[in-house]
Design a protein around this motif. Structure first.
Motif, PDB file in Angstrom:
ATOM      1  N   GLN A 294       0.811  -1.224   0.000  1.00  0.00           N
ATOM      2  CA  GLN A 294       0.000   0.000   0.000  1.00  0.00           C
ATOM      3  C   GLN A 294       0.841   1.269   0.000  1.00  0.00           C
ATOM      4  O   GLN A 294       0.303   2.371  -0.128  1.00  0.00           O
ATOM      5  CB  GLN A 294      -0.929   0.008   1.224  1.00  0.00           C
ATOM      6  N   PHE A 295       2.158   1.128   0.111  1.00  0.00           N
ATOM      7  CA  PHE A 295       3.034   2.293   0.204  1.00  0.00           C
ATOM      8  C   PHE A 295       4.049   2.293  -0.931  1.00  0.00           C
ATOM      9  O   PHE A 295       4.462   1.235  -1.416  1.00  0.00           O
ATOM     10  CB  PHE A 295       3.732   2.314   1.566  1.00  0.00           C
ATOM     11  N   ARG A 296       4.446   3.459  -1.324  1.00  0.00           N
ATOM     12  CA  ARG A 296       5.389   3.589  -2.450  1.00  0.00           C
ATOM     13  C   ARG A 296       6.776   3.117  -2.082  1.00  0.00           C
ATOM     14  O   ARG A 296       7.501   2.606  -2.940  1.00  0.00           O
ATOM     15  CB  ARG A 296       5.450   5.058  -2.902  1.00  0.00           C
ATOM     16  N   THR A 297       7.159   3.308  -0.836  1.00  0.00           N
ATOM     17  CA  THR A 297       8.525   2.970  -0.433  1.00  0.00           C
ATOM     18  C   THR A 297       8.526   2.075   0.794  1.00  0.00           C
ATOM     19  O   THR A 297       7.557   2.024   1.564  1.00  0.00           O
ATOM     20  CB  THR A 297       9.337   4.237  -0.106  1.00  0.00           C
ATOM     21  N   HIS A 298       9.640   1.381   0.985  1.00  0.00           N
ATOM     22  CA  HIS A 298       9.820   0.547   2.166  1.00  0.00           C
ATOM     23  C   HIS A 298       9.789   1.402   3.433  1.00  0.00           C
ATOM     24  O   HIS A 298       9.240   0.997   4.458  1.00  0.00           O
ATOM     25  CB  HIS A 298      11.144  -0.203   2.051  1.00  0.00           C
ATOM     26  N   GLN A 299      10.367   2.591   3.361  1.00  0.00           N
ATOM     27  CA  GLN A 299      10.397   3.466   4.526  1.00  0.00           C
ATOM     28  C   GLN A 299       8.995   3.844   4.982  1.00  0.00           C
ATOM     29  O   GLN A 299       8.691   3.852   6.185  1.00  0.00           O
ATOM     30  CB  GLN A 299      11.189   4.740   4.214  1.00  0.00           C
ATOM     31  N   GLU A 300       8.111   4.129   4.034  1.00  0.00           N
ATOM     32  CA  GLU A 300       6.736   4.492   4.391  1.00  0.00           C
ATOM     33  C   GLU A 300       6.029   3.320   5.086  1.00  0.00           C
ATOM     34  O   GLU A 300       5.261   3.517   6.033  1.00  0.00           O
ATOM     35  CB  GLU A 300       5.963   4.905   3.144  1.00  0.00           C
ATOM     36  N   TYR A 301       6.291   2.125   4.602  1.00  0.00           N
ATOM     37  CA  TYR A 301       5.717   0.925   5.228  1.00  0.00           C
ATOM     38  C   TYR A 301       6.234   0.759   6.654  1.00  0.00           C
ATOM     39  O   TYR A 301       5.457   0.487   7.579  1.00  0.00           O
ATOM     40  CB  TYR A 301       6.083  -0.293   4.376  1.00  0.00           C
ATOM     41  N   LEU A 302       7.526   0.925   6.851  1.00  0.00           N
ATOM     42  CA  LEU A 302       8.108   0.795   8.180  1.00  0.00           C
ATOM     43  C   LEU A 302       7.558   1.843   9.139  1.00  0.00           C
ATOM     44  O   LEU A 302       7.341   1.571  10.330  1.00  0.00           O
ATOM     45  CB  LEU A 302       9.626   0.905   8.109  1.00  0.00           C
ATOM     46  N   ASP A 303       7.305   3.047   8.628  1.00  0.00           N
ATOM     47  CA  ASP A 303       6.863   4.148   9.483  1.00  0.00           C
ATOM     48  C   ASP A 303       5.386   4.058   9.863  1.00  0.00           C
ATOM     49  O   ASP A 303       4.996   4.461  10.969  1.00  0.00           O
ATOM     50  CB  ASP A 303       7.098   5.494   8.785  1.00  0.00           C
ATOM     51  N   PHE A 304       4.563   3.544   8.946  1.00  0.00           N
ATOM     52  CA  PHE A 304       3.108   3.656   9.106  1.00  0.00           C
ATOM     53  C   PHE A 304       2.565   3.112  10.424  1.00  0.00           C
ATOM     54  O   PHE A 304       1.795   3.810  11.115  1.00  0.00           O
ATOM     55  CB  PHE A 304       2.389   2.993   7.926  1.00  0.00           C
TER      56      PHE A 304
END
Length: 444
Positions: A294-304
């Motif tokens: 659901q996220f463009r980047t791995h970082q966004e996934y980790l942060d969510f």
């Protein structure tokens, strides 16, 4: 001399055959011991001695010998010198079992955390709990209930217990070696944290539970009909064996797989969606992979999970552990102290409203507490239920997060209660109905 040589050769051959036939079993035993040691030392900040004497001192696992390297933050384990496994601590991502393919430079990301201080009393903030007297709350009875949870330590093995009433801390107790700040492994309580992430995304209008699971490999067969709802309710119809007493799909995933999102994804359908209910940790890790999509980047996934849930409600002690490929192991690996696990329960008692901010639609509670077909009223959507009176002396509106070895967050809306219990024993050694019924009696 020849006889001695032949005897030694035969002995070596026998040992070799035994190791070969038990390869995966030894692998899993050593893997469990190393992973549990690394997480408990470097995430929970507990002593090696305590972990060896308690957490890893269980049948089969106690056969493993485990050592810790504090400089490299590495735990190494083997069974009688065979099948050495290593678990490495990564800042922000917890401990992970590694293999020869592990590349420390492949993933250097870690979740961004936001831990602001405030003056709001616990559980809604970081300040000390308020001393509040409730005329309708019988404290003698509540103290008796807490005593019940710790009454037989050799059998019940309770470590911590806590009760919130109407959003106030009214009781808590810890055994020696554990405090309000000690992170506790929630095991499958982590599944409920993952589900709440989906509830938040739904509330933000970013996905719907009736959406087909976005798995390209499924689009050419019957699996194309599986929806997010089917996965959250464990009724996808996919093949899966959840058995921790032997080599099963679940144990192979947790202790042999580098990418745990694939184990359930690669299974065949054995029934149509909704035809069977089959509890599956592989399904939750598949959902973790879908969350990542659901996220463009791995970082966004980790942060969510932190930005929109965990840090949002002040669960600053919580750590979600990730596999070698950087996916959250949402089936099993979240650590948090007892007070923070209680915050999670309070969020759900308050139907997603936290200090005036609605984190997910209040109708999400109706969704997760609706009994799933085939579960005999015991399961909703990644939450356990008492809808059919599994616990006969406890209100039927109870719903809970349940974890291996008796980790629980109970929410009882009709009594305005959140109850947390952690330990190393589940039913029947720890009597859930007996404990909760005593807690409920305290509310007049």
């Amino acid at each position: 001399m020849k006889l001695l040589k032949r005897t030694l050769a035969l002995l070596l051959l026998i040992i070799g055959v035994i190791v070969y036939l038990n390869y995966n079993k030894l692998n899993i035993i050593a893997g469990y011991a190393a992973k549990n040691m690394a997480s408990s030392v470097f995430v929970a900040d507990r002593s090696v001695e305590s972990i060896a004497q308690n957490d890893n001192n269980v049948p089969v696992i106690k056969l493993a010998n485990t050592t810790i390297n504090n400089e490299t933050k590495l735990a190494s384990s083997s069974v009688y010198g065979f099948m050495e496994r290593e678990a490495l601590y990564r800042e922000g991502l917890g401990a992970v079992l590694i293999n020869d393919e592990y590349n420390p430079n492949k993933f250097t990301l870690k979740p961004n955390r936001n831990r602001p201080l405030d003056t709001i009393s616990y559980p809604y903030g970081q300040a000390k709990p308020k001393d509040t007297v409730f005329p309708e709350l019988d404290m003698d009875q509540l103290n008796k209930a807490i005593a019940v949870a710790f009454g037989n330590p050799e059998v019940q093995k309770t470590r911590t217990a806590l009760v919130l009433y109407k959003g106030h801390l009214v009781a808590e107790k810890y055994i020696d070696g554990f405090t309000k700040d000690t992170p506790i492994l929630g095991w499958s309580m982590t599944k409920s944290v993952l589900a709440t992430c989906f509830g938040i995304l739904e509330g933000q209008g970013k996905l719907g539970m009736d959406w087909p699971a976005p798995i390209a490999e499924w689009q050419g067969d019957d699996r194309k009909d599986i929806t997010l709802n089917h996965l959250l309710r464990m009724q996808s119809g996919l093949e899966w064996e959840e058995d921790y007493t032997k080599i099963s799909d679940a144990t192979k995933m947790l202790y042999l797989d580098s990418d745990m999102t694939l184990a359930q994804k690669n299974k065949n359908a054995i029934a149509k969606p909704t035809e069977v209910w089959n509890y599956s940790s592989g399904t939750t890790n598949l959902l973790s992979g879908i969350l990542r999509q659901q996220f463009r980047t791995h970082q966004e996934y980790l942060d969510f999970p932190y930005s929109d849930l965990i840090d949002k409600i002040g669960m600053y002690s919580m750590v979600l552990e990730a596999d070698m490929e950087g996916n959250y192991v949402a089936s099993s690996y979240a650590f948090a102290n007892t007070r923070d696990w209680a915050r999670f329960g309070q969020l759900h008692l308050d139907k997603g409203n936290w200090n005036g901010e609605q984190l997910f639609d209040e109708r999400w509670i109706d969704y997760i507490t609706k009994p799933t077909q085939g579960s005999d009223g015991t399961y909703g959507a990644h939450f356990w239920l008492n809808a059919q009176g599994r616990f006969p002396d406890v209100p039927k509106d109870l719903f809970s997060c349940n974890g291996y070895q008796g980790q629980y967050v109970f929410v009882i809306p009709s009594k305005d209660l959140v109850v947390v219990r952690t330990g190393l024993a589940k039913e029947p050694d720890f009597d859930i109905n007996g404990f909760l019924s005593e807690v409920v009696k305290s509310v007049q």
